[in-house]
Design a protein around this motif. Structure first.
Motif, PDB file in Angstrom:
ATOM      1  N   LEU A 255       3.336 117.465 126.827  1.00  0.00           N
ATOM      2  CA  LEU A 255       2.327 116.546 126.283  1.00  0.00           C
ATOM      3  C   LEU A 255       1.534 115.844 127.379  1.00  0.00           C
ATOM      4  N   GLY A 256       2.003 115.957 128.622  1.00  0.00           N
ATOM      5  CA  GLY A 256       1.323 115.263 129.725  1.00  0.00           C
ATOM      6  C   GLY A 256       1.524 113.765 129.690  1.00  0.00           C
ATOM      7  N   LEU A 257       2.706 113.319 129.252  1.00  0.00           N
ATOM      8  CA  LEU A 257       2.987 111.894 129.108  1.00  0.00           C
ATOM      9  C   LEU A 257       4.038 111.447 130.118  1.00  0.00           C
ATOM     10  N   ASP A 258       3.990 110.158 130.482  1.00  0.00           N
ATOM     11  CA  ASP A 258       4.931 109.594 131.440  1.00  0.00           C
ATOM     12  C   ASP A 258       6.016 108.761 130.780  1.00  0.00           C
ATOM     13  N   THR A 259       5.837 108.426 129.496  1.00  0.00           N
ATOM     14  CA  THR A 259       6.827 107.621 128.795  1.00  0.00           C
ATOM     15  C   THR A 259       7.065 108.205 127.407  1.00  0.00           C
ATOM     16  N   GLY A 260       8.168 107.793 126.775  1.00  0.00           N
ATOM     17  CA  GLY A 260       8.463 108.249 125.428  1.00  0.00           C
ATOM     18  C   GLY A 260       9.722 107.589 124.904  1.00  0.00           C
ATOM     19  N   TRP A 261      10.077 107.963 123.670  1.00  0.00           N
ATOM     20  CA  TRP A 261      11.272 107.411 123.031  1.00  0.00           C
ATOM     21  C   TRP A 261      12.317 108.500 122.841  1.00  0.00           C
TER      22      TRP A 261
END
Length: 524
Positions: free
Chosen positions: A483-489
């Motif tokens: 997803l190209g994300l640096d944070t998540g749950w």
């Protein structure tokens, strides 16, 4: 002006279409007919079976070597296991079809005579025998919706065809093609009210082959969309064409429905000077799902069947299938709900179905949600992930335990309640995408709302298993990479026995992933 077809057989004069006879091996079909073979054609609903049969009948009649008749036997379904009523309907249906398609006005009189003089258990065979004996050319009989028949009615049909088989082609059809959703495993014919087998032997052991009509391939999809461009001048961007293929994997109804919704229903798409882009295809996909169009609604309705649940529930949970009967797996393949993916085993047939199934399962929990104040929004209407986390924790502590009972699939009840909550969050202003697979041990969610994209991974901690935290952190890294994300749950549902109440054990902490991401770990 032609348009994309989503109802009934294809008519090339008014529909964009892929030539039905190009979708199967016509040479093989003609060879089977020439060799006086009886065979089956099956495929999922709304994939073009009827269009193919009608096109075959038209070609055979045009060539002049045979006389071909197409008949839809669905009318006999209402008779259930009333063999006399069902056979009367079947004989009359075939006779009426012959009158329309061949102009043979004597066939209906023959049918009336046979039905008056013969018992129902032999009426069809006697009708076909007398008709073929008087016909100048061999008969090819194409019988559609055969799998709509059940129990004794189906057995009677099959056995009358088998009894007349040795008399072909002079006194019985040269070829009979039986068509339906499922392959005909006659040794497993069941009664309508009981699930026990009611025939001990093969009722149709004369079949030479069982053919399956496949979906469109990528070239078919491009060709179908290009017909719209040729007719109207409106182009599909390469990204839009690719997205149609990606979302549908060539399922014919879905391809046509996406294109029709985009080009004929949406205002932007009706502007022929505007190119159809990927965003418009994605919007059309959401509309089809939200409107619960008949095709998707019928598919989702299958989720209530135990043999479907035995396969779909572990897929959604990410667990192994276990000892699922082979016939259950074949049933889902025949329905077109699943497919065998090379190297990956059983998967949901396409991304649209993959989206529809959990969304439909979450519908009842969503309807059961209490009134929730949208505290997760900033003053400008944008989504605030920190406030969303606070709102979810409060909701789960107060309502989680009660809401679990509203979920139709027990093994994934927490997943469904969370998805119901998130659908209330986006409320038409965003999207919620899901990824899951057999044996993956997780479900991944991607919430998109305006400029915010939030990736989540759902795990379950079950009795006898270790804490899934470390595995979940590593898996979430991989999902966020995509997803190209640096944070998540990472959301871990504790389903072990003898745990404190949900309101006491629901907490969150921050954790560092193996790749160094700052993640939120929710234990619920």
């Amino acid at each position: 002006m032609r348009f994309f077809n989503t109802e009934g057989p294809v008519r090339p004069d008014i529909h964009y279409s892929v030539s039905p006879l190009q979708r199967w091996d016509l040479e093989e079909i003609l060879t089977l007919i020439g060799r006086e073979k009886y065979f089956l054609l099956h495929a999922p609903r709304q994939t073009g079976k009827t269009s193919c049969l009608l096109a075959l009948a038209e070609q055979l009649n045009h060539d002049g070597r045979y006389q071909a008749v197409y008949a839809n036997l669905e009318i006999a379904q209402a008779a259930r296991e009333d063999v006399a009523l069902a056979m009367t309907g079947i004989v009359q249906t075939i006779a009426a079809a012959a009158t329309r398609q061949l102009g043979d006005t004597g066939v209906e009189s023959l049918a009336t005579s046979v039905l008056r003089d013969r018992a129902a258990t032999v009426a069809l065979g006697q009708f076909l025998e007398r008709w073929c004996a008087a016909s100048p050319r061999p008969l090819v009989l194409l019988l559609d919706k055969v799998d709509a028949l059940i129990g004794d009615t189906l057995i009677s049909l099959l056995r009358q065809l088998r009894a007349g088989y040795p008399q072909r082609p002079e006194r019985f059809p040269q070829t009979v093609v039986l068509c339906g959703v499922r392959d005909l495993r006659d040794y497993r014919i069941h009664a309508s009210s009981e699930r026990e087998v009611i025939t001990g032997g093969s009722a149709f052991n004369i079949k030479a082959k069982s053919l399956r009509l496949g979906d469109f391939d990528a070239a078919d999809v491009r060709a179908l969309l290009h017909q719209h461009t040729e007719e109207t001048g409106q182009v599909f961007t390469p990204e839009a064409i690719e997205q149609v293929w990606t979302l549908t994997q060539g399922q014919p109804w879905l391809v046509n429905a996406l294109a029709y919704e985009t080009c004929f229903e949406r205002r932007a798409g009706r502007d022929r000077s505007r190119a159809i882009d990927r965003a418009m295809i994605d919007q059309a996909k959401e509309t089809l799902i939200l409107n619960r169009v008949t095709h998707l609604d019928q598919l989702a309705d299958k989720l209530r069947e135990p043999r479907v649940r035995r396969v779909i529930e572990p897929m959604l949970a990410g667990t192994a299938l276990g000892e699922v009967p082979i016939d259950d797996l074949q049933y889902l393949l025949d329905l077109g709900l699943c497919r065998m993916n090379n190297g990956q085993g059983l998967t949901i047939a396409n991304p649209i179905y993959r989206e529809v199934l959990p969304r439909m399962l979450a519908f009842t929990p969503q309807a059961s949600l209490p009134q929730i104040t949208p505290s997760w929004l900033n003053p400008d209407g944008s989504l605030n992930p920190d406030r969303l986390l606070t709102a979810f924790l409060a909701f789960w502590r107060q309502h989680g335990q009660a809401m679990l009972g509203s979920a139709p699939y027990h093994e994934i009840a927490p997943h469904l309640v969370l998805m119901a909550f998130l659908h209330r969050v986006i409320n038409g202003g965003g999207t919620l995408e899901r990824e899951y697979a057999i044996g993956s041990g997780r479900m991944d969610l991607c919430l998109r709302y305006g400029a915010v994209t939030l990736g989540m991974e759902l795990k379950v901690w079950r009795d006898g298993r270790p804490d899934p935290l470390d595995e979940g952190l590593a898996q979430l890294d991989g999902y966020l990479d995509g997803l190209g994300l640096d944070t998540g749950w990472l959301v871990i549902f504790d389903r072990r026995a003898d745990q404190p109440p949900i309101e006491a054990r629901t907490t969150y902490t921050e954790a560092r992933s193996p790749q160094g991401r700052s993640l939120v770990v929710v234990r619920a």
